[in-house]
Design a protein around this motif. Structure first.
Motif, PDB file in Angstrom:
ATOM      1  N   GLN A 118      -3.986  -6.440  -0.520  1.00  7.45           N
ATOM      2  CA  GLN A 118      -3.305  -5.442  -0.171  1.00  7.45           C
ATOM      3  C   GLN A 118      -3.686  -4.706   1.202  1.00  7.45           C
ATOM      4  O   GLN A 118      -2.914  -3.744   1.627  1.00  7.45           O
ATOM      5  CB  GLN A 118      -3.248  -4.364  -1.182  1.00  7.45           C
ATOM      6  CG  GLN A 118      -2.752  -4.811  -2.557  1.00  7.45           C
ATOM      7  CD  GLN A 118      -2.754  -3.700  -3.767  1.00  7.45           C
ATOM      8  OE1 GLN A 118      -1.905  -2.909  -3.950  1.00  7.45           O
ATOM      9  NE2 GLN A 118      -3.715  -3.546  -4.651  1.00  7.45           N
ATOM     10  N   ASN A 120      -5.668   0.949  -9.897  1.00 12.17           N
ATOM     11  CA  ASN A 120      -5.680  -0.442  -9.441  1.00 12.17           C
ATOM     12  C   ASN A 120      -6.375  -1.169 -10.499  1.00 12.17           C
ATOM     13  O   ASN A 120      -6.002  -2.539 -10.560  1.00 12.17           O
ATOM     14  CB  ASN A 120      -6.069  -0.676  -8.010  1.00 12.17           C
ATOM     15  CG  ASN A 120      -4.812  -0.190  -7.260  1.00 12.17           C
ATOM     16  OD1 ASN A 120      -3.950  -1.213  -6.669  1.00 12.17           O
ATOM     17  ND2 ASN A 120      -4.726   1.098  -6.751  1.00 12.17           N
ATOM     18  N   ASN A 124       0.946   1.965  -2.100  1.00 17.88           N
ATOM     19  CA  ASN A 124       0.078   2.393  -3.286  1.00 17.88           C
ATOM     20  C   ASN A 124      -0.958   3.365  -2.952  1.00 17.88           C
ATOM     21  O   ASN A 124      -1.731   3.190  -2.039  1.00 17.88           O
ATOM     22  CB  ASN A 124      -0.698   1.045  -3.472  1.00 17.88           C
ATOM     23  CG  ASN A 124      -1.684   1.080  -4.834  1.00 17.88           C
ATOM     24  OD1 ASN A 124      -2.010   2.199  -5.294  1.00 17.88           O
ATOM     25  ND2 ASN A 124      -1.579  -0.079  -5.406  1.00 17.88           N
ATOM     26  N   ASP A 169       2.752  -0.036 -12.211  1.00 19.42           N
ATOM     27  CA  ASP A 169       3.449   0.408 -10.979  1.00 19.42           C
ATOM     28  C   ASP A 169       3.877   1.716 -10.679  1.00 19.42           C
ATOM     29  O   ASP A 169       3.631   2.315  -9.879  1.00 19.42           O
ATOM     30  CB  ASP A 169       4.761  -0.703 -10.669  1.00 19.42           C
ATOM     31  CG  ASP A 169       4.239  -1.925 -10.599  1.00 19.42           C
ATOM     32  OD1 ASP A 169       3.173  -2.495 -10.196  1.00 19.42           O
ATOM     33  OD2 ASP A 169       5.155  -2.740 -10.793  1.00 19.42           O
ATOM     34  N   LEU A 203       0.744   3.815 -10.371  1.00 20.91           N
ATOM     35  CA  LEU A 203       0.263   3.796  -8.924  1.00 20.91           C
ATOM     36  C   LEU A 203       1.248   4.569  -7.718  1.00 20.91           C
ATOM     37  O   LEU A 203       0.883   5.082  -6.786  1.00 20.91           O
ATOM     38  CB  LEU A 203      -0.069   2.469  -8.479  1.00 20.91           C
ATOM     39  CG  LEU A 203      -1.308   1.555  -9.323  1.00 20.91           C
ATOM     40  CD1 LEU A 203      -1.159   0.230  -8.840  1.00 20.91           C
ATOM     41  CD2 LEU A 203      -2.470   2.436  -9.326  1.00 20.91           C
ATOM     42  N   ALA A 204       2.400   4.825  -8.117  1.00 21.32           N
ATOM     43  CA  ALA A 204       3.479   5.131  -7.070  1.00 21.32           C
ATOM     44  C   ALA A 204       3.561   6.686  -7.359  1.00 21.32           C
ATOM     45  O   ALA A 204       4.180   7.174  -6.774  1.00 21.32           O
ATOM     46  CB  ALA A 204       4.792   4.558  -7.443  1.00 21.32           C
ATOM     47  N   GLU A 233      -3.274   4.910  -4.124  1.00 20.15           N
ATOM     48  CA  GLU A 233      -4.562   4.891  -4.746  1.00 20.15           C
ATOM     49  C   GLU A 233      -5.648   4.096  -3.732  1.00 20.15           C
ATOM     50  O   GLU A 233      -6.691   4.081  -3.581  1.00 20.15           O
ATOM     51  CB  GLU A 233      -4.878   4.463  -5.998  1.00 20.15           C
ATOM     52  CG  GLU A 233      -6.161   4.583  -6.692  1.00 20.15           C
ATOM     53  CD  GLU A 233      -6.794   3.869  -7.865  1.00 20.15           C
ATOM     54  OE1 GLU A 233      -7.544   4.453  -8.464  1.00 20.15           O
ATOM     55  OE2 GLU A 233      -6.072   2.822  -8.022  1.00 20.15           O
ATOM     56  N   THR A 243       1.091  -2.536   1.060  1.00 19.59           N
ATOM     57  CA  THR A 243       1.786  -2.214   0.019  1.00 19.59           C
ATOM     58  C   THR A 243       1.842  -0.729  -0.191  1.00 19.59           C
ATOM     59  O   THR A 243       1.094  -0.013   0.454  1.00 19.59           O
ATOM     60  CB  THR A 243       1.287  -2.950  -1.243  1.00 19.59           C
ATOM     61  OG1 THR A 243      -0.267  -2.379  -1.314  1.00 19.59           O
ATOM     62  CG2 THR A 243       1.433  -4.361  -1.225  1.00 19.59           C
TER      63      THR A 243
END
Length: 571
Positions: A129, A469, A149, A501, A504-505, A151, A147
């Motif tokens: 990533q 993650n 993300n 997902d 993390l979003a 975190e 990406t």
């Protein structure tokens, strides 16, 4: 991750550390099994689990009093934009490896690239990533992500930093035992004997002794890690004074067997350290990659046949509560009853794929505590019949006449797990299931579980109050067939991936909590593990010379017992 750090920029020390703690002393800790590697950053070999915590550091460090906050360690500053599409670090000028060489931007970039390719698979996810890592100044660098993300900015600060001079041009993934990685941490490996002991010595020239994050930590001069064949031998060594501290996981043993002379004299003290950590998952995991555990009804039957109340009472005196979900004992745990609100909204798009109980509510069975577990056996038989297994001449068989047969793989040094399996197997045999217990040495056990070569085995997955993650590596679809991953059960679920997902979003804490609770539902109702009991208090017996601060973090004694903030007081 959310909001602001609890400590101000000019904090003196972590709130659970004593900044003026005395330095000195020697202690011995005990491990079971053995080791054939001192490189904790690759897949090959068995490594003392404590090693990386003592010898290596990252750009930032985790506070055990804040679930989702990092503070500067090798890095003196960090910068992130609002969208967290990149993160920039500036290294401390005084940061040094244990051999005295300075930590450079080259070392950092090299470490990220090396771990992302030749390191343990747990490091590969971040590497995939990262779009680019560029040096922006003599001591600064910037990491850009490909990406969305949030975190990743935190994860980028938590990778161990290795010495480029030590590893460039060498075979990192297949390093020999003598190739001890050089780190920046407070301790160095000063001596070892393969499979028997590792001696860690506090570096008198440790560069970070006065860094606020480190002040008052790592106070003991020498820590020896001794290895024993099994937990019984280790306990006897502790009673005999060969080990300085021992964390006890059995409540009945804690209550009834810690009555030896050194405790009566006051030379050994029993300390109970509360925490607010999630239970995580401990139990017998079923390998869904192969039959019969590719059928959820068989997995549920195995859970029904596990006579928890009787086994718990027999082995722990019934003192330890059962794990009820992966995040039980915390605010991240799934709620009782049907899914509601945001949790329901997140799960509904996957409704057709979810197993029964995910949306409606799922709870583990309860027995009457008797040895026969009639209720559980009846429920298990009904589930097996639905799955095509019926009793024929006293043995469960399918329509083709094949017996329901599997093996529980355990390490030879896991005496308590073997005792649990013995009680479990007796119930399964009454059900007509042909079960064998296979024990092997720790090296073979690690190799086989890394390759998912088992039907059922012991599983322990500690979870934090800041899941992120790493959840992909624990039970994401990509990890299901990745050798060495923590996804032992072989979960390959779009719903699990979707909840990770969403987690993390999440930009707000409420969204994050809902996503974790939804993930907890999917995993628990997936019936992948036969859960055991949880540990709501850290039970640590230790020599009276070992002291710890009055203020305790919410993580109690940390992810495992590591005397990070303890000190040795001979008076």
């Amino acid at each position: 991750m959310y909001g602001s750090p609890a400590l101000p920029p000019d904090f003196v020390s972590l709130p659970y550390a004593r900044p003026d703690a005395p330095k000195g002393g020697s202690i011995t800790l005990g491990n079971t099994g053995g080791f054939d590697s001192l490189n904790p950053f690759v897949r090959k070999g068995t490594v003392p689990w404590q090693l990386s915590f003592f010898t290596h550091e990252a750009l930032m460090g985790r506070s055990w009093d804040e679930p989702f906050t990092l503070y500067g360690l090798l890095a003196e500053s960090v910068e992130v934009p609002e969208d967290r599409s990149w993160v920039a670090f500036t290294l401390r000028e005084e940061a040094r490896f244990s051999d005295g060489t300075p930590v450079t931007v080259d070392d950092v970039i090299f470490s990220y690239e090396l771990l992302g390719t030749d390191g343990h698979p747990r490091y590969h996810g971040l590497g995939d990533q990262i779009e680019s890592i560029t040096q922006t100044g003599p001591r600064s660098l910037r990491i850009s992500f490909n990406t969305d993300n949030r975190e990743l900015a935190l994860l980028a600060g938590m990778r161990p930093i290795l010495s480029r001079a030590q590893w460039e041009g060498r075979d990192f993934a297949n390093a020999q035992l003598a190739d001890v990685p050089i780190g920046t941490g407070p301790y160095v490996v000063s001596n070892y004997e393969a499979g028997r002991f590792v001696q860690l010595t506090r570096n008198p020239d440790y560069w970070g002794a006065e860094v606020p994050f480190r002040r008052g930590t790592h106070n003991i001069d020498r820590i020896k890690l001794d290895f024993y064949g099994d937990a019984t031998v280790l306990f006897e060594a502790f009673k005999g004074g060969d080990i300085s501290a021992l964390r006890e996981f059995n409540a009945e043993k804690w209550a009834t067997q810690y009555n030896f002379p050194s405790i009566d004299r006051g030379d050994v003290i029993k300390s109970e350290i509360p925490h607010q950590k999630p239970s995580g998952m401990t139990g017998f995991v079923m390998n869904t990659r192969r039959p019969p555990f590719d059928d959820w009804r068989v997995r549920e039957a195995m859970i029904q046949a596990f006579n928890f109340e009787y086994i718990n009472d027999t082995l722990t005196g019934g003192a330890q509560p059962r794990i009820t979900s992966y995040f039980s004992n915390s605010g991240l745990a799934m709620q009782d009853g049907p899914a509601t609100g945001t949790v329901s909204e997140l799960l509904t798009p996957f409704a057709a794929q979810l197993l029964p109980g995910t949306l409606e509510g799922y709870a583990l069975p309860q027995s009457d505590g008797s040895a026969r577990n009639r209720k559980g056996i009846r429920a298990a038989m009904a589930l097996l019949a639905e799955a095509g297994w019926t009793p024929q001449d006293g043995q469960m068989r399918n329509a083709s006449g094949q017996p329901l047969r599997f093996t529980i793989l355990l390490a030879q040094d896991s005496s308590e797990n073997i005792a649990i399996a013995d009680l479990y197997v007796s119930g399964l045999k009454r059900l007509g299931v042909d079960v064998a217990i296979e024990t092997t040495d720790s090296a073979q056990y690690t190799a086989r579980t890394n390759e998912f070569d088992f039907d059922m085995t012991y599983y322990r997955r500690a979870l934090s109050l800041s899941p992120g993650n790493e959840q992909r590596f624990y039970w994401g679809s990509e990890a299901a067939d990745q050798p060495g991953s923590r996804n032992l059960m072989g979960v390959a679920s779009p719903a699990v991936d979707g909840m990770i997902d969403a987690m993390l979003a999440a930009k707000e804490k409420q969204e994050f909590v809902a996503a974790v609770r939804a993930l907890d539902r999917v995993l628990t109702a997936g019936r992948y593990v036969v859960p055991f009991w949880q540990f709501t208090t850290g039970q640590i017996a230790h020599i009276k010379e070992m002291k710890y601060p009055d203020v305790l973090p919410i993580y109690g004694d940390g992810p495992n017992f590591m005397p990070e903030t303890w000190w040795y007081d001979p008076s």
